[in-house]
Design an enzyme around this catalytic site. Structure first.
Site, mmCIF file in Angstrom:
data_model
loop_
_atom_site.group_PDB
_atom_site.id
_atom_site.type_symbol
_atom_site.label_atom_id
_atom_site.label_comp_id
_atom_site.label_asym_id
_atom_site.label_seq_id
_atom_site.Cartn_x
_atom_site.Cartn_y
_atom_site.Cartn_z
ATOM 1 N N SER A 134 -4.734 -120.732 9.172
ATOM 2 C CA SER A 134 -3.629 -120.281 10.007
ATOM 3 C C SER A 134 -2.610 -121.132 9.261
ATOM 4 O O SER A 134 -2.878 -122.570 9.379
ATOM 5 C CB SER A 134 -4.080 -121.008 10.932
ATOM 6 O OG SER A 134 -2.669 -120.349 12.152
ATOM 7 N N LYS A 160 -3.596 -117.144 7.210
ATOM 8 C CA LYS A 160 -2.653 -116.148 8.329
ATOM 9 C C LYS A 160 -1.197 -116.729 8.122
ATOM 10 O O LYS A 160 -1.439 -117.963 8.462
ATOM 11 C CB LYS A 160 -3.484 -116.443 9.072
ATOM 12 C CG LYS A 160 -2.715 -116.355 11.154
ATOM 13 C CD LYS A 160 -3.488 -116.007 12.297
ATOM 14 C CE LYS A 160 -3.231 -116.748 13.110
ATOM 15 N NZ LYS A 160 -3.720 -116.813 14.387
ATOM 16 N N LYS A 162 2.269 -117.896 10.085
ATOM 17 C CA LYS A 162 3.069 -117.859 11.162
ATOM 18 C C LYS A 162 4.751 -117.082 10.813
ATOM 19 O O LYS A 162 5.241 -117.498 10.063
ATOM 20 C CB LYS A 162 2.831 -119.400 12.298
ATOM 21 C CG LYS A 162 1.626 -119.675 12.495
ATOM 22 C CD LYS A 162 1.207 -118.727 13.674
ATOM 23 C CE LYS A 162 0.188 -119.746 14.019
ATOM 24 N NZ LYS A 162 -0.838 -119.157 15.589
ATOM 25 N N ASP A 188 1.325 -114.162 12.378
ATOM 26 C CA ASP A 188 0.538 -114.048 14.217
ATOM 27 C C ASP A 188 2.530 -114.513 14.888
ATOM 28 O O ASP A 188 2.591 -115.717 14.859
ATOM 29 C CB ASP A 188 -0.143 -115.494 14.362
ATOM 30 C CG ASP A 188 -0.548 -115.045 15.741
ATOM 31 O OD1 ASP A 188 -0.359 -114.381 16.581
ATOM 32 O OD2 ASP A 188 -1.570 -116.489 16.116
ATOM 33 N N GLU A 213 -0.456 -109.780 14.075
ATOM 34 C CA GLU A 213 -1.333 -110.788 15.089
ATOM 35 C C GLU A 213 0.311 -111.093 17.027
ATOM 36 O O GLU A 213 0.781 -111.528 15.837
ATOM 37 C CB GLU A 213 -2.319 -111.521 14.721
ATOM 38 C CG GLU A 213 -2.554 -112.969 16.411
ATOM 39 C CD GLU A 213 -3.319 -113.824 16.077
ATOM 40 O OE1 GLU A 213 -3.759 -113.681 14.735
ATOM 41 O OE2 GLU A 213 -3.866 -114.260 16.591
ATOM 42 N N ASP A 238 -4.197 -111.726 20.373
ATOM 43 C CA ASP A 238 -4.755 -112.546 21.145
ATOM 44 C C ASP A 238 -4.828 -113.487 22.058
ATOM 45 O O ASP A 238 -5.543 -112.934 23.166
ATOM 46 C CB ASP A 238 -4.108 -113.812 20.147
ATOM 47 C CG ASP A 238 -4.795 -115.320 20.615
ATOM 48 O OD1 ASP A 238 -5.115 -115.582 21.316
ATOM 49 O OD2 ASP A 238 -3.986 -116.079 19.949
ATOM 50 N N LYS A 262 -11.176 -115.997 21.340
ATOM 51 C CA LYS A 262 -10.940 -117.603 21.888
ATOM 52 C C LYS A 262 -12.315 -117.835 22.700
ATOM 53 O O LYS A 262 -11.181 -117.656 23.916
ATOM 54 C CB LYS A 262 -9.403 -118.066 21.863
ATOM 55 C CG LYS A 262 -9.364 -118.023 20.644
ATOM 56 C CD LYS A 262 -7.317 -118.404 20.126
ATOM 57 C CE LYS A 262 -6.463 -118.319 19.244
ATOM 58 N NZ LYS A 262 -4.940 -119.095 19.922
ATOM 59 N N GLY A 290 -8.681 -120.079 16.833
ATOM 60 C CA GLY A 290 -8.893 -121.568 17.007
ATOM 61 C C GLY A 290 -8.157 -121.909 17.633
ATOM 62 O O GLY A 290 -6.886 -121.294 18.005
HETATM 63 O O1 OSB Z 1 -2.328 -117.887 18.024
HETATM 64 O O2 OSB Z 1 -3.693 -118.116 17.000
HETATM 65 C C1 OSB Z 1 -3.231 -118.909 17.751
HETATM 66 C C2 OSB Z 1 -3.031 -122.780 17.819
HETATM 67 C C3 OSB Z 1 -2.881 -123.347 18.291
HETATM 68 C C4 OSB Z 1 -2.296 -122.354 19.835
HETATM 69 C C5 OSB Z 1 -2.528 -120.573 19.412
HETATM 70 C C6 OSB Z 1 -2.741 -120.292 18.071
HETATM 71 C C7 OSB Z 1 -3.254 -121.468 16.789
HETATM 72 C C8 OSB Z 1 -3.772 -121.150 15.812
HETATM 73 C C9 OSB Z 1 -4.224 -122.037 14.933
HETATM 74 O O3 OSB Z 1 -3.537 -119.711 14.914
HETATM 75 C C10 OSB Z 1 -5.248 -121.787 14.381
HETATM 76 C C11 OSB Z 1 -6.548 -122.838 13.864
HETATM 77 O O4 OSB Z 1 -7.416 -123.685 14.890
HETATM 78 O O5 OSB Z 1 -6.565 -123.494 12.863
HETATM 79 MG MG MG Z 2 -2.583 -116.321 17.661
#
Ligand code: OSB
Ligand code: MG
Length: 368
Positions: A134, A160, A162, A188, A213, A238, A262, A290
């Protein structure tokens, strides 16, 4: 199995690079660890709650408080096994991340005492997994391209990005044109868009994304269903999915065709498996999300992600993508894959010296 006491431990792990999303920027992962002591041995888990209630309404100190005041006292009187935890906590509303951590620590202790791995207990079918990464929002596109380049060179199977309003079409277009059509690319938004942005988001259809996402608010399934009907790119939920029942509702409404699972967000590994089961029954692929886990959470997530319906690479990256120093031995990519821990319980325990060095506070909750 009888509970004898619970240790709550705060740790602070500096991130190797700041992680910026539409929700904010993190430079340190403050995490809450739960260690249960039982008459059959101990178990460890990590709470997914973050320092601030931005991704979820839960936050670290709130999770510690609800665990201390309500969850642990509800577990002292009962004969513990993993399936008994959620029913014993059901009368306490909400707080899925706190509940998940307590259930996961009980699972670890119970499975360790029986010599069984969490992976085997959950029904894992793979011993190692391709995983994704991510990638946070960066100051410049060049910085983003450098970051993606490094991750692809390391062997990640999916990238992915952001996104947020103002950081969407251009970074996606540039990553796609730089690295080609062969890269599995997703975005995402962490709820950053309004329903009126649907037409703008539909322009992402041009870039062959494997999914978009959570573009809209957690409780706006309708906006996700409308977007899904407008575009060819699959919608993944999510934040919106907090239970197997939510998953069924979202699927029936056409709000998603992929689910990010998650365990913390949904109240535990057992509920996570139920979401896997209902999604699979409806023909939807799932993947393991994650929360910038330490090695404890990463180990347990790898066990879950080894179930047969987890057909897409998860946000379970190698330790080095997050931390220079973790509380456990590092997880490393081998030929683009992470090994699923095979030892009893979650298959890993904290390294005492690393744990001590990264701990900021501890608290013992004794039996009443
Ligand atoms: O939206 O997936 C998410 C991290 C913290 C809170 C929300 C998200 C995330 C990540 C990180 O995208 C994913 C990772 O732990 O590698
Ligand atoms: Mg997410």
């Amino acid at each position: 199995m009888k509970l004898e006491g619970v240790e709550l431990r705060r740790v602070a792990l500096p991130l190797v690079t700041p992680f910026r999303t539409s929700l904010g920027t993190q430079t340190v992962r403050d995490a809450l660890l739960v260690r249960v002591a039982t008459d059959e041995g101990e178990g460890w888990a990590e709470c997914a709650a973050e320092d601030e209630p931005t991704y979820s309404p839960e936050y670290l100190e709130g999770a510690a408080d609800v665990i201390r005041r309500f969850l642990v006292p509800a577990l002292f009187p009962i004969d513990l096994d993993p399936a008994a935890v959620a029913p014993a906590l059901r009368h306490l509303r909400g707080h899925p991340m706190a509940k998940s951590a307590v259930e996961a620590a009980v699972l670890d202790a119970w499975l360790r005492a029986r010599g069984m791995s969490l992976a085997a207990y959950l029904g894992a079918v793979r011993r190692s997994l391709p995983v994704g990464v991510s990638v946070g929002i960066t100051d410049t596109i060049d910085e983003l391209l450098d970051t993606v380049d490094r991750h692809l060179a390391a062997g990640y199977a999916r990238v992915k990005l952001k996104i947020e309003p103002g950081w969407d079409l251009e970074p996606v277009a540039r990553v796609r044109e730089t690295f080609g059509a062969g890269v599995m690319l997703t975005v995402d938004a962490n709820t950053a868009y309004r329903p009126a942005d649907a037409r703008h988001l539909a322009e992402l259809d041009a870039y062959g994304l494997a999914m978009i996402e959570q573009p809209f608010a957690p409780d706006d399934l309708h906006a996700h269903a409308r977007l899904a009907a407008m575009i060819g790119t699959p919608i993944c939920l999510d934040e919106s999915i907090t239970s197997a029942r939510d998953a069924v509702t979202a699927i029936r409404q056409g709000a998603c065709s992929i689910i990010n699972i998650k365990p913390g967000r949904v109240g535990g590994y057992l509920e996570a498996r139920r979401i896997h089961d209902v999604a699979t029954a409806h023909g939807l692929p799932v993947w393991c999300g994650g929360m910038l886990e330490t090695g404890l959470g990463r180990a347990a997530n790898l066990a879950l992600a080894a179930l047969p319906g987890f057909t897409l690479p998860g946000d379970i990256s190698a330790t080095a993508r997050y931390y220079q120093r973790d509380i456990t031995a590092p997880f490393t990519l081998v030929d683009g894959e992470l090994a699923v821990p095979a030892g009893p319980g979650i298959g890993i325990t904290p390294e005492p010296s690393d744990l001590e060095a990264l701990t900021t506070a501890t608290e013992w909750i004794p039996a009443p």
